[in-house]
Design a protein around this motif. Structure first.
Motif, PDB file in Angstrom:
ATOM      1  N   GLN A 266       0.814  -1.213   0.000  1.00  0.00           N
ATOM      2  CA  GLN A 266       0.000   0.000   0.000  1.00  0.00           C
ATOM      3  C   GLN A 266       0.855   1.274   0.000  1.00  0.00           C
ATOM      4  OE1 GLN A 266      -3.408  -0.130   2.716  1.00  0.00           O
ATOM      5  NE2 GLN A 266      -3.320  -2.377   2.671  1.00  0.00           N
ATOM      6  N   GLU A 267       2.182   1.095   0.066  1.00  0.00           N
ATOM      7  CA  GLU A 267       3.110   2.220  -0.059  1.00  0.00           C
ATOM      8  C   GLU A 267       3.764   2.259  -1.439  1.00  0.00           C
ATOM      9  OE1 GLU A 267       5.876   1.406   3.026  1.00  0.00           O
ATOM     10  OE2 GLU A 267       4.600   2.175   4.636  1.00  0.00           O
ATOM     11  N   ARG A 268       3.473   1.254  -2.268  1.00  0.00           N
ATOM     12  CA  ARG A 268       4.087   1.170  -3.596  1.00  0.00           C
ATOM     13  C   ARG A 268       3.150   1.789  -4.635  1.00  0.00           C
ATOM     14  NH1 ARG A 268       6.553  -4.827  -4.314  1.00  0.00           N
ATOM     15  NH2 ARG A 268       7.419  -3.838  -6.193  1.00  0.00           N
ATOM     16  N   PRO A 269       3.642   2.729  -5.419  1.00  0.00           N
ATOM     17  CA  PRO A 269       2.755   3.489  -6.302  1.00  0.00           C
ATOM     18  C   PRO A 269       2.130   2.650  -7.412  1.00  0.00           C
ATOM     19  CG  PRO A 269       5.066   4.005  -6.744  1.00  0.00           C
ATOM     20  CD  PRO A 269       5.047   3.160  -5.507  1.00  0.00           C
ATOM     21  N   ILE A 270       0.882   2.969  -7.739  1.00  0.00           N
ATOM     22  CA  ILE A 270       0.165   2.308  -8.827  1.00  0.00           C
ATOM     23  C   ILE A 270      -0.421   3.341  -9.792  1.00  0.00           C
ATOM     24  CG2 ILE A 270      -2.090   2.221  -7.662  1.00  0.00           C
ATOM     25  CD1 ILE A 270      -0.538  -0.679  -9.679  1.00  0.00           C
ATOM     26  N   LYS A 271      -0.237   4.625  -9.484  1.00  0.00           N
ATOM     27  CA  LYS A 271      -0.908   5.699 -10.231  1.00  0.00           C
ATOM     28  C   LYS A 271      -0.530   5.712 -11.704  1.00  0.00           C
ATOM     29  CE  LYS A 271      -2.063  10.620  -9.994  1.00  0.00           C
ATOM     30  NZ  LYS A 271      -1.936  11.865  -9.198  1.00  0.00           N
TER      31      LYS A 271
ATOM     32  N   LYS B 265      -6.818   4.638 -17.550  1.00  0.00           N
ATOM     33  CA  LYS B 265      -7.906   5.621 -17.684  1.00  0.00           C
ATOM     34  C   LYS B 265      -7.932   6.257 -19.080  1.00  0.00           C
ATOM     35  CE  LYS B 265      -8.824   6.750 -12.857  1.00  0.00           C
ATOM     36  NZ  LYS B 265      -8.839   7.800 -11.797  1.00  0.00           N
ATOM     37  N   GLN B 266      -6.795   6.212 -19.781  1.00  0.00           N
ATOM     38  CA  GLN B 266      -6.802   6.667 -21.176  1.00  0.00           C
ATOM     39  C   GLN B 266      -7.681   5.774 -22.052  1.00  0.00           C
ATOM     40  OE1 GLN B 266      -2.880   7.723 -22.886  1.00  0.00           O
ATOM     41  NE2 GLN B 266      -2.077   7.711 -20.800  1.00  0.00           N
TER      42      GLN B 266
ATOM     43  N   GLY C 148      -3.233   7.406  -5.549  1.00  0.00           N
ATOM     44  CA  GLY C 148      -2.041   6.878  -6.211  1.00  0.00           C
ATOM     45  C   GLY C 148      -1.535   5.555  -5.684  1.00  0.00           C
ATOM     46  N   TYR C 149      -2.215   5.012  -4.640  1.00  0.00           N
ATOM     47  CA  TYR C 149      -1.710   3.791  -3.997  1.00  0.00           C
ATOM     48  C   TYR C 149      -2.857   2.807  -3.752  1.00  0.00           C
ATOM     49  CZ  TYR C 149       2.362   6.716  -3.093  1.00  0.00           C
ATOM     50  OH  TYR C 149       3.442   7.546  -3.250  1.00  0.00           O
TER      51      TYR C 149
ATOM     52  N   VAL D 190       9.256   4.090 -17.239  1.00  0.00           N
ATOM     53  CA  VAL D 190       8.545   3.522 -16.092  1.00  0.00           C
ATOM     54  C   VAL D 190       8.873   2.034 -15.969  1.00  0.00           C
ATOM     55  CG1 VAL D 190       6.684   5.191 -16.313  1.00  0.00           C
ATOM     56  CG2 VAL D 190       6.466   2.962 -17.438  1.00  0.00           C
ATOM     57  N   SER D 191       8.468   1.442 -14.856  1.00  0.00           N
ATOM     58  CA  SER D 191       8.656   0.001 -14.668  1.00  0.00           C
ATOM     59  C   SER D 191       8.055  -0.771 -15.835  1.00  0.00           C
ATOM     60  CB  SER D 191       7.991  -0.438 -13.364  1.00  0.00           C
ATOM     61  OG  SER D 191       7.899  -1.854 -13.299  1.00  0.00           O
ATOM     62  N   SER D 192       8.795  -1.758 -16.313  1.00  0.00           N
ATOM     63  CA  SER D 192       8.297  -2.570 -17.429  1.00  0.00           C
ATOM     64  C   SER D 192       7.035  -3.327 -17.058  1.00  0.00           C
ATOM     65  CB  SER D 192       9.371  -3.558 -17.881  1.00  0.00           C
ATOM     66  OG  SER D 192       9.661  -4.479 -16.845  1.00  0.00           O
ATOM     67  N   GLN D 193       6.780  -3.511 -15.750  1.00  0.00           N
ATOM     68  CA  GLN D 193       5.564  -4.220 -15.346  1.00  0.00           C
ATOM     69  C   GLN D 193       4.313  -3.437 -15.718  1.00  0.00           C
ATOM     70  OE1 GLN D 193       5.782  -5.374 -11.228  1.00  0.00           O
ATOM     71  NE2 GLN D 193       7.630  -6.579 -11.517  1.00  0.00           N
ATOM     72  N   TYR D 194       4.374  -2.109 -15.688  1.00  0.00           N
ATOM     73  CA  TYR D 194       3.237  -1.300 -16.137  1.00  0.00           C
ATOM     74  C   TYR D 194       2.977  -1.546 -17.624  1.00  0.00           C
ATOM     75  CZ  TYR D 194       4.073   1.455 -11.847  1.00  0.00           C
ATOM     76  OH  TYR D 194       4.255   1.876 -10.541  1.00  0.00           O
ATOM     77  N   ILE D 195       4.062  -1.557 -18.387  1.00  0.00           N
ATOM     78  CA  ILE D 195       3.953  -1.756 -19.832  1.00  0.00           C
ATOM     79  C   ILE D 195       3.439  -3.155 -20.136  1.00  0.00           C
ATOM     80  CG2 ILE D 195       5.265  -1.848 -21.995  1.00  0.00           C
ATOM     81  CD1 ILE D 195       7.162   0.285 -20.702  1.00  0.00           C
ATOM     82  N   SER D 196       4.012  -4.154 -19.467  1.00  0.00           N
ATOM     83  CA  SER D 196       3.593  -5.532 -19.705  1.00  0.00           C
ATOM     84  C   SER D 196       2.140  -5.762 -19.305  1.00  0.00           C
ATOM     85  CB  SER D 196       4.504  -6.504 -18.941  1.00  0.00           C
ATOM     86  OG  SER D 196       5.783  -6.567 -19.545  1.00  0.00           O
ATOM     87  N   ALA D 197       1.702  -5.115 -18.225  1.00  0.00           N
ATOM     88  CA  ALA D 197       0.304  -5.249 -17.798  1.00  0.00           C
ATOM     89  C   ALA D 197      -0.641  -4.824 -18.918  1.00  0.00           C
ATOM     90  CB  ALA D 197       0.057  -4.417 -16.540  1.00  0.00           C
ATOM     91  N   LEU D 198      -0.325  -3.712 -19.578  1.00  0.00           N
ATOM     92  CA  LEU D 198      -1.150  -3.229 -20.682  1.00  0.00           C
ATOM     93  C   LEU D 198      -1.079  -4.162 -21.884  1.00  0.00           C
ATOM     94  CD1 LEU D 198      -0.087   0.522 -20.406  1.00  0.00           C
ATOM     95  CD2 LEU D 198      -2.369  -0.368 -19.899  1.00  0.00           C
TER      96      LEU D 198
END
Length: 412
Positions: free
Chosen positions: A96-101, A108-109, A121-122, A143-151
């Motif tokens: 809950q301290e790690r950003p997800i925003k 949201k796009q 943001g969390y 940004v972290s590749s995990q954000y990109i991979s999630a999409l």
């Protein structure tokens, strides 16, 4: 539980079976949820993958993934497209301290409906799944590749696929390529040209059986052990591919600098200490493989070498701030080390080199801290606190160490 490691010597020859890559497993578990006829073999037995599997397979509207950061990112995207479902995704206090925003704003796009339950943001976040018609997202490339991979993982299930435009210099390219390669394996068409990634829509895939390659991050600890052992020490690890999708396979080249040779035999790698290193200082850019930074700096310290590791900006938002954690724990052992927001410098200590014995290493609920420091038992007795944390990615770690000659006691 603490592990009190005695001063140890490894067996001359050992064989270890390493379960599937956590990175590959979590991607494939999500794809299997989207395409149920996929069959998977050699999946990871890590806590993170168990959390991912449980969240995907149970019907609860509250999904608690504890410390599993990859699961948090991937599941945020997955539940965004589950039409008619509303869930809350949460995790441990640290989660809950790690950003997800960044990921939420990207989704949201596409007109995804996500709101924050507590802090902007969390996690925890509330997700209302819906059908997605929009197909273009613009995202900063560093940004972290995990954000990109999630999409990318949900992209083939979007009505019109996805066009992802990355602005700036891309980091962690191997993890993006891993995601795209797995999509290609199940028949999804993709392209990655300059800073634009496109994924075509695909409603169904053929019946395919996929075998998950073993985890290279897990292999890193055995590379460290061999590097710190006598010449001739050899460990065989299964199951690995010469043309791996995993960025951490760069271990092969990196540990050659420490006198470790890697040979590919059938589905295994054989790692052997063939010589003492003639270096006093090494420098590596780990932008594409930051998860092996802790292992490498501890190896260098154990050998008395200095090092400069760069490309580590993502380590500050992991299970702990890994750069600060390394500085604190290595300093306790006698190291001279400095860190910045994205780099680490360890001073050479070949002359009058003494590692402080019986030092207790705090693991900060971070599995990689526990496993990275364990090989130092080849130099001095050392204590690893909260050693059970290894189950996050490598539940068999301590048993495997015992099997190759390490001696230790478990204490409360």
């Amino acid at each position: 539980m603490n592990i009190d490691l005695k001063r140890s010597v490894t067996n001359k020859q050992s064989t270890i079976v390493v379960t599937g890559s956590k990175s590959e497993t979590n991607r494939l578990l999500l794809l299997k949820a989207l395409y149920p006829n996929l069959k998977l073999q050699n999946i990871s037995n890590s806590d993170d993958s168990d959390m991912m599997h449980n969240a995907l397979s149970n019907s609860s509207t509250l999904k608690d993934i504890h410390h599993a950061g990859t699961a948090m990112r991937f599941l945020t995207a997955y539940f965004s497209i589950q039409e008619g479902q509303e869930i809350v995704l949460t995790g441990s206090n640290r989660m809950q301290e790690r950003p997800i925003k960044i990921l939420v704003e990207a989704l949201k796009q596409l007109d995804v409906v996500i709101s924050y339950e507590n802090n902007e943001g969390y996690p925890p976040i509330k997700i209302q799944g819906k059908r997605i018609a929009k197909n273009e997202v613009v995202l900063k490339a560093d940004v972290s590749s995990q954000y990109i991979s999630a999409l990318l993982l949900i992209a083939p299930k979007l009505e019109n696929g996805l066009k992802l435009i990355l602005e700036g210099k891309i980091t962690s390219v191997p993890y993006i390529n891993m995601t795209l390669a797995l999509l290609n394996e199940i028949g999804v068409k993709t392209s990655f040209e300059n800073n634009i990634i496109s994924v075509m829509p695909k409603n169904e895939v053929e019946d395919i059986e996929l075998i998950v390659e073993s985890d290279w991050s897990s292999a890193s600890y055995f590379y460290s052990i061999v590097a710190l052992s006598e010449i001739g020490t050899q460990i065989s690890l299964t199951s690995y591919k010469k043309n791996s999708l995993q960025g951490d396979s760069s271990l092969v080249e990196i540990y050659a600098d420490f006198g470790v040779e890697t040979t590919f035999v059938d589905n295994s790698i054989v790692i052997t200490k063939i010589k003492k290193t003639n270096k006093q200082f090494v420098e590596f850019d780990l932008q594409s493989s930051p998860d092996i930074a802790q292992t490498i700096v501890v190896t260098c310290f154990g050998l008395g070498l200095g090092c400069c590791l760069k490309g580590l900006h993502t380590l500050k938002i992991k299970e702990t701030d890994r750069l600060e954690a390394l500085k604190v724990e290595l300093t306790k052992l006698g190291a001279i080390i400095n860190v910045t927001n994205d780099s680490l410098i360890l001073e050479t200590s070949l002359s009058n080199f003494i590692i402080k014995s019986n030092t207790s290493i705090v693991t900060y609920q971070d599995h990689r801290m526990a496993m990275a420091f364990a090989p130092l038992a080849l130099r001095v007795p050392i204590v690893i606190e909260e050693a059970e944390v290894v189950s996050k990615s490598f539940p068999d770690f301590w048993n495997d160490l015992k099997n190759i000659g390490f001696q230790f006691e478990e204490t409360l």
